[in-house]
Design an enzyme around this catalytic site. Sequence first.
Site, PDB file in Angstrom:
ATOM      1  N   GLU A  83      39.326  43.250  42.052  1.00  0.00           N
ATOM      2  CA  GLU A  83      40.328  42.727  41.118  1.00  0.00           C
ATOM      3  C   GLU A  83      41.436  41.995  41.864  1.00  0.00           C
ATOM      4  O   GLU A  83      41.913  40.949  41.415  1.00  0.00           O
ATOM      5  CB  GLU A  83      40.904  43.851  40.257  1.00  0.00           C
ATOM      6  CG  GLU A  83      39.884  44.577  39.387  1.00  0.00           C
ATOM      7  CD  GLU A  83      39.052  43.650  38.509  1.00  0.00           C
ATOM      8  OE1 GLU A  83      39.515  42.534  38.187  1.00  0.00           O
ATOM      9  OE2 GLU A  83      37.920  44.023  38.148  1.00  0.00           O
ATOM     10  N   ASP A  99      33.653  39.930  44.550  1.00  0.00           N
ATOM     11  CA  ASP A  99      32.795  40.979  45.120  1.00  0.00           C
ATOM     12  C   ASP A  99      32.847  40.967  46.643  1.00  0.00           C
ATOM     13  O   ASP A  99      32.975  42.011  47.289  1.00  0.00           O
ATOM     14  CB  ASP A  99      31.343  40.787  44.656  1.00  0.00           C
ATOM     15  CG  ASP A  99      31.094  41.298  43.249  1.00  0.00           C
ATOM     16  OD1 ASP A  99      31.952  42.024  42.715  1.00  0.00           O
ATOM     17  OD2 ASP A  99      30.036  40.974  42.681  1.00  0.00           O
TER      18      ASP A  99
END
Length: 727
Positions: A565, A628
């Site tokens: 995030e 990611d």
Amino acid sequence: MSFNFSRYSGAYTTTFSFLLLALLIVSAVLLSRPYAPALLHAEEAYCVSMSCVTAAASVLSLMDATADPCSDFYQYACGGWVRANPIPDTKSMWGTFVKLEQQNQLVIKNVLEQPMSEFKSEAERKAKLYYMSCLDVNDTIETLGPKPMLDLLVKIGGWNITGNFSIKNWSLQKSLETLQNRYNMGGLFTWAVGEDDRDSKKHIIQIDQGGLTLPTRDNYLNETMDDKVLSAYLEYMTKIGVLLGGEEKNVRTQMKAVIEFETELAKIMSPQEDRRDEEKLYNNMELDKVQGRPPFINWHAFFSNAMENITRKISKKEKVVVYAPEYLEKLNDIIRNYTNTTDGKIILNNYLVWQTVRSMTSYLSKAFRDAYKGLRKALVGSEGGEKPWRYCVTDTNNVIGFAIGAMFVREAFHGNSKPAAENMINQIRTAFKSNLKNLKWMDAETRRAAEKKADAISDMIGFPDYILNPEELDKKYKDLEIKEDEYFENNLRVNKYNLKSNLEKLDQPVNKTRWGMTPPTVNAYYTPTKNQIVFPAGILQAPFYDIGHPKSMNYGAMGVVMGHELTHAFDDQGREYDQNGNLHKWWNNQTIEAFKKRTQCVVDQYSNYTVDNKHVNGKQTLGENIADNGGLKAAYHAYLEWEQRNPRELPLPGLNFSHKQLFFLSFAQVWCSASTDEAIKLQLEKDPHAPPKFRVIGPLSNLQEFSTEFRCPLGSKMNPVHKCEVW
């Protein structure tokens, strides 16, 4: 001393002994395999607490020890899980996230089934009433059958499908105003009040493309591949029309025309992969300028009508943001063609009313809900059919989720999770910032600005504090009326409540503490206009986070989620927003070009991944893939820093993995899952995330530290010579 201590201490000993025995057996098998790690802890103590033993057992049970970790780490980490977890008939996807969601559902169910006297607030009692209306405890839904929908059709002007419609006094303007501005339904385009990308302290009206029923434009345009879906869609539409009183042959003919109209819309929509540049999408203009470009409706009159919900005036000079001006212009041409004939007008009305009908059929009797099964099967490979209480828990959470959140937090969220999560976020932020100094492609000025942006990222963890204050929680839902025997009407009222709540934001400053997910949600998110990361209570549980687990596992699972995030603030879209959440150019041109070169490497890497001979869309998934990769790296470096500052943790029993290796296993095992072929196809077409397997092997194959820990030779699949690195 606990009242039931003697009873449970015996169970503890038995379970512990069984798990320890299982660990010894499985680890013996593991160590006999050709790719087992070297013996790392031959003569040292192990952590044999209950948490450590269960964690070790879980890691082992998910693995496939016969697989080569340097060839396919996903199979190595998750092969055992996939083998032991066939997809349930009611599901199209099954994995760690879904299992945790189901655990949370059970917690909520148990709370909702308490007597009314146990609830702390009126909002919680409304949640209970809504849940009961969904469960239909008095068989009201079945008794009423199609009546609620037929009554609604009369109120919105009728539908040619059911024969109670006259084209004589029909107008597109009036139909759109009724459906969108009174009942909060969709059709032709989407609009809402949201944060202004260029001035993130303010709200603004935003207009965008929209209006399809099927999940993607590809469902309409790839007719050969999606013929099964289109046939099932027509069958679904026909069944609903017949249930509402239409004659089958006539309904089928008219619904075919609606599908053809939706196909026209799909043709003029931009694919998601071409809508990733926020600077290009943002078009701020006065309302009368919108009128000059696509005048298929009177935009000022339309929004004036919408503002009647909050008794506000709107000027022709009001600023709005149009994200798809080309779509609106092309839509104008389509609308002109259809409004030239009576038949065309009927098709338009059939389409608009269908958008309302299909969004409300799940609140009708079983016959209406069953009609969707065939289309669901064609789309995702499963007809559904989960237990009613599970559906109703999810539905109640969607409708009145912060009241549900208050109950969930009191029941299941441990207070010590919040400060521990806060500390982990700060460590990952520090690791991310430290790595910026190593990025030679970034100029010094942009790097300093990036560091400031990383420092400015705010976070919200667990739940908003106000939900545990009954008076504050009641204020949020005071205008929402819920009745026990009015499931359909409850949802009409929910639509109107949501519309009014959204419109009321228009003249209010942006509330940076407003949550976009409810506390029980097993997910997390980043908001670029707030420069904020949010982690609901629902995900701050095992297997993502457990206070009894080694730090290596917590950093590998929850830490990577946090890093993911945080990295969204610097992905291909997030990087366009500054530290205050405003969209503007704050990067050096040379650095932008270097960034694009590195992100193209990621696009190419993921575009080469295939599932069932279908390629991952590297452009569509770029933002998530950047997050990611960056999240894994930041979390791993944060863990290494923690390891240097703290006493060494004991290894887990029966594994012979170092804690660095456990970090990577914990990261991978979060993504253990299985999906139907149809669900995978839909994910490849629509989802901005890559399939779970590639969310594991993609980032790991780019991180040299992974290959070092698992001794993967250079040139192996998990240690390619050419790696992609952005952050």
